[in-house]
Design a protein around this motif. Structure first.
Motif, PDB file in Angstrom:
ATOM      1  N   ASN A  28       0.837  -1.190   0.000  1.00 36.86           N
ATOM      2  CA  ASN A  28       0.000   0.000   0.000  1.00 36.86           C
ATOM      3  C   ASN A  28       0.882   1.253   0.000  1.00 36.86           C
ATOM      4  O   ASN A  28       1.011   1.934   1.002  1.00 36.86           O
ATOM      5  N   GLY A  30       1.990   5.081  -1.089  1.00 39.44           N
ATOM      6  CA  GLY A  30       1.254   6.317  -1.303  1.00 39.44           C
ATOM      7  C   GLY A  30       2.166   7.523  -1.319  1.00 39.44           C
ATOM      8  O   GLY A  30       3.222   7.527  -0.692  1.00 39.44           O
ATOM      9  N   LEU A  35      -1.842  10.081   0.905  1.00 42.23           N
ATOM     10  CA  LEU A  35      -2.120   9.836   2.322  1.00 42.23           C
ATOM     11  C   LEU A  35      -3.007  10.936   2.900  1.00 42.23           C
ATOM     12  O   LEU A  35      -3.897  10.663   3.722  1.00 42.23           O
ATOM     13  N   ILE A  38      -6.543  10.127   1.956  1.00 41.22           N
ATOM     14  CA  ILE A  38      -7.096   9.073   2.819  1.00 41.22           C
ATOM     15  C   ILE A  38      -7.532   9.690   4.143  1.00 41.22           C
ATOM     16  O   ILE A  38      -8.624   9.397   4.650  1.00 41.22           O
ATOM     17  N   ASP A  39      -6.701  10.545   4.723  1.00 43.03           N
ATOM     18  CA  ASP A  39      -7.053  11.201   5.989  1.00 43.03           C
ATOM     19  C   ASP A  39      -8.340  12.022   5.845  1.00 43.03           C
ATOM     20  O   ASP A  39      -9.202  12.001   6.726  1.00 43.03           O
ATOM     21  N   ARG A  74      -6.580   0.889   5.240  1.00 41.02           N
ATOM     22  CA  ARG A  74      -5.676   1.395   4.207  1.00 41.02           C
ATOM     23  C   ARG A  74      -4.699   2.410   4.797  1.00 41.02           C
ATOM     24  O   ARG A  74      -3.515   2.414   4.452  1.00 41.02           O
ATOM     25  N   ARG A  75      -5.169   3.247   5.698  1.00 36.82           N
ATOM     26  CA  ARG A  75      -4.281   4.251   6.310  1.00 36.82           C
ATOM     27  C   ARG A  75      -3.255   3.582   7.212  1.00 36.82           C
ATOM     28  O   ARG A  75      -2.089   3.955   7.238  1.00 36.82           O
ATOM     29  N   ALA A  78      -0.581   2.026   5.036  1.00 28.44           N
ATOM     30  CA  ALA A  78       0.020   2.901   4.022  1.00 28.44           C
ATOM     31  C   ALA A  78       1.507   3.119   4.289  1.00 28.44           C
ATOM     32  O   ALA A  78       1.933   3.301   5.421  1.00 28.44           O
ATOM     33  N   GLU A  79       2.262   3.092   3.209  1.00 25.78           N
ATOM     34  CA  GLU A  79       3.708   3.362   3.262  1.00 25.78           C
ATOM     35  C   GLU A  79       3.963   4.633   2.460  1.00 25.78           C
ATOM     36  O   GLU A  79       3.783   4.649   1.253  1.00 25.78           O
ATOM     37  N   LEU A  80       4.365   5.684   3.133  1.00 22.47           N
ATOM     38  CA  LEU A  80       4.670   6.942   2.463  1.00 22.47           C
ATOM     39  C   LEU A  80       5.951   6.785   1.661  1.00 22.47           C
ATOM     40  O   LEU A  80       6.984   6.380   2.185  1.00 22.47           O
TER      41      LEU A  80
END
Length: 155
Positions: A28, A30, A35, A38-39, A74-75, A78-80
């Motif tokens: 995942n 992003g 991100l 998503i927030d 998903r959040r 999540a991998e920034l």
């Protein structure tokens, strides 16, 4: 049996059959903007869920709660991946300009699955085009669906 009772029973069955939203098996990844989106979605769903609870709308509550569970998941996973500035090869978060053998041009930004929107010029990092482009540089070609595309620019 009254019609009101039948309608409520049918509604309960629909809620029970709603099921969860499928979650991709891919990493995942992003961008910072992805991100943030998503927030924002999570905040909107929480607000909408609170309103639906106040109204007592069971179907809407079920749908919103399911969607909130999806986005929270998903959040959490999540991998920034910030874009790598100055890279000379295609990487996640970059915008790639392409040209095919007929001179047709395309431009794609490679982003996470949740933020991909081909109609706005962004494709998922797991799409066939992105996979064909990763690791290649300007002047190199990628073949997708039998069509050859040359990389003519990277941003």
């Amino acid at each position: 049996m009254s019609r009101a009772f039948t309608r409520e029973e049918t509604n309960e069955n629909a809620i029970a059959e709603l099921g969860e939203r499928p979650v991709s098996a891919h990493r995942n990844l992003g961008t910072p903007g992805g991100l943030a989106a998503i927030d924002n979605e999570i905040a909107t769903l929480r607000s909408d869920l609170k309103a639906a609870e106040g109204e007592g709308d069971k179907t809407r509550i079920a749908v919103l709660a399911r969607d909130l569970r999806y986005w929270l998941s998903r959040r959490e996973t999540a991998e920034l991946v910030p874009p790598e500035k100055g890279s000379e090869i295609v990487r996640f978060g970059m915008t790639v300009s392409l040209e095919d053998e007929d001179g047709k041009q395309a431009r794609w930004r490679i982003v996470g699955e949740d933020e991909a929107d081909p109609s706005k010029g962004s494709i998922s990092h797991v799409s066939p085009m992105a996979r064909a482009l990763f690791g290649k540089g300007i002047g190199e070609a990628a073949v997708v669906n039998g069509r050859e595309w040359e990389i003519v620019g990277l941003e």
